[in-house]
Enzyme design. Sequence first.
Site, PDB file in Angstrom:
ATOM      1  N   GLY A 113       3.218   8.612  -1.260  1.00 55.88           N
ATOM      2  CA  GLY A 113       2.620   8.623  -2.393  1.00 55.88           C
ATOM      3  C   GLY A 113       3.189   8.020  -3.538  1.00 55.88           C
ATOM      4  N   ARG A 114       2.740   8.861  -4.776  1.00 58.90           N
ATOM      5  CA  ARG A 114       3.266   8.031  -5.891  1.00 58.90           C
ATOM      6  C   ARG A 114       4.759   8.046  -6.190  1.00 58.90           C
ATOM      7  NH1 ARG A 114      -1.405  10.727  -8.593  1.00 58.90           N
ATOM      8  NH2 ARG A 114      -0.388  12.702  -7.761  1.00 58.90           N
ATOM      9  N   ILE A 115       5.414   9.221  -5.735  1.00 60.87           N
ATOM     10  CA  ILE A 115       6.873   8.991  -5.818  1.00 60.87           C
ATOM     11  C   ILE A 115       7.345   8.481  -4.944  1.00 60.87           C
ATOM     12  CG2 ILE A 115       8.867  10.810  -5.627  1.00 60.87           C
ATOM     13  CD1 ILE A 115       7.100  13.134  -6.890  1.00 60.87           C
ATOM     14  N   ARG A 157      10.422  19.407  -1.054  1.00 59.33           N
ATOM     15  CA  ARG A 157      10.622  20.613  -0.829  1.00 59.33           C
ATOM     16  C   ARG A 157      11.358  21.073   0.267  1.00 59.33           C
ATOM     17  NH1 ARG A 157       8.907  21.034  -5.199  1.00 59.33           N
ATOM     18  NH2 ARG A 157       6.966  22.109  -5.944  1.00 59.33           N
ATOM     19  N   GLU A 199      14.774  28.839  -2.133  1.00 60.44           N
ATOM     20  CA  GLU A 199      15.299  28.692  -3.592  1.00 60.44           C
ATOM     21  C   GLU A 199      15.130  30.223  -4.239  1.00 60.44           C
ATOM     22  OE1 GLU A 199      13.737  25.379  -5.952  1.00 60.44           O
ATOM     23  OE2 GLU A 199      14.081  23.986  -4.195  1.00 60.44           O
ATOM     24  N   HIS A 222      17.321  21.516  -7.991  1.00 60.32           N
ATOM     25  CA  HIS A 222      16.040  21.332  -8.236  1.00 60.32           C
ATOM     26  C   HIS A 222      15.859  20.806  -9.632  1.00 60.32           C
ATOM     27  CE1 HIS A 222      11.595  22.385  -7.008  1.00 60.32           C
ATOM     28  NE2 HIS A 222      11.624  21.465  -7.711  1.00 60.32           N
TER      29      HIS A 222
HETATM   30  C1  8YV Z   1       8.626  21.325 -11.171  1.00 57.98           C
HETATM   31  C2  8YV Z   1       8.145  20.242  -8.876  1.00 57.98           C
HETATM   32  O1  8YV Z   1       9.803  21.437 -11.982  1.00 57.98           O
HETATM   33  O2  8YV Z   1       6.337  19.819  -9.725  1.00 57.98           O
HETATM   34  C3  8YV Z   1       6.784  19.996  -8.813  1.00 57.98           C
HETATM   35  O3  8YV Z   1       6.255  20.072  -7.862  1.00 57.98           O
HETATM   36  O4  8YV Z   1       8.902  20.221  -7.624  1.00 57.98           O
HETATM   37  C4  8YV Z   1       9.190  20.558 -10.046  1.00 57.98           C
HETATM   38  O5  8YV Z   1      10.010  19.205 -10.313  1.00 57.98           O
HETATM   39  C5  8YV Z   1       8.441  22.519 -10.906  1.00 57.98           C
HETATM   40  O6  8YV Z   1       7.370  22.736  -9.660  1.00 57.98           O
HETATM   41  C6  8YV Z   1       7.531  23.351 -11.802  1.00 57.98           C
HETATM   42  O7  8YV Z   1       6.646  24.277 -11.218  1.00 57.98           O
END
Ligand code: 8YV
Length: 333
Positions: free
Chosen positions: A161-163, A245, A274, A295
């Site tokens: 995806g984007r990332i 995740r 976590e 994280h």
């Molecule tokens: C966020 C993340 O900081 O946006 C996401 O999906 O994993 C994190 O980088 C976090 O979820 C904020 O709620």
Amino acid sequence: MTNPRKKPIVVVTRKLPDAIETRMRELFDTRLNTDDRPMSSSDLVAAVQSADVLVPTITDEIDSSILAQAGPNLRLVANFGNGVDNIDVQAALSRGITVTNTPGVLTEDTADMTMALILAVSRRLAEGSRILPEDEWAGWSPTWMLGRRITGKRLGIVGMGRIGQALARRAKSFGLSIHYHNRRHVEAKVEEELEATYWDSLDQMLARMDIVSVNCPHTPATYHLLSARRLKLMRPSAIVVNTARGEIIDENALARMIEAGELSGAGLDVFEHEPAVNPRLIKLARAGRVVLLPHLGSATEEGRMDMGEKVIVNIKTFMDGHRPPDRVLPSML
Ligand code: 8YV
């Protein structure tokens, strides 16, 4: 909400950047969490009973039982975060509650952190940075603290995806060749630009990669996608990086295989439970075999501001009676 002049009650579960909180106070009847203590489930129940809009984060589990206790006014859950695996989106929708997230604004930061972990594990950055403060440097030696070269290696991206694509662009400039597994091919133009190789079989890709990066969302379909069986397909010299995740990797199996030398190492920014971290991983980090981060993938000042602004736009648009730009539907998950 029936009275247009009445500001909606917006409950924010965690401390957000000051400028975002101030703007939210100006626009809405906003209830802030000034001490930033994560909310317990009874706090969350109280929040959904009083709110028109809830702004949770990854630290809040908005499951069907919380949603079942929501008051009649709760109409929007505007997540401060991209991933929505902390929210039962289906349960929300079936109660007529809209869910939004903050996509796009943390792509580059998360891709940077993924690349940083690839470098940190391959070039032993965390281990090396401990040497001088601990006064353990006996001087340079030709055979000491050798890592692995990045250039010329194969990177397998799970989830393009984007990332994933932002990571691929960075990795390509480091001389890595790009491979990916995804539900579908990315656009031909993008595949060409990245000189990326598509694998419809994750198993086959894993068996051939030097570095594997997890960049897909956590959904029921991706839970333990990198299972013990799949991790066993990987080369013993390979490393795994995860900024998506923790639940996507069988963490126990990963730790066991690194302990046994069946995998070379890992760089992890996310964990299955976590903020608890598997003690085996902590032990491996102390031994310099894995790099663990708390994280931090999207943790930049700019990113948090952008996320907050997205939350505000989503709430404002929704309250003005329009479809919010970042509405999440179960079909997207
Ligand atoms: C966020 C993340 O900081 O946006 C996401 O999906 O994993 C994190 O980088 C976090 O979820 C904020 O709620």
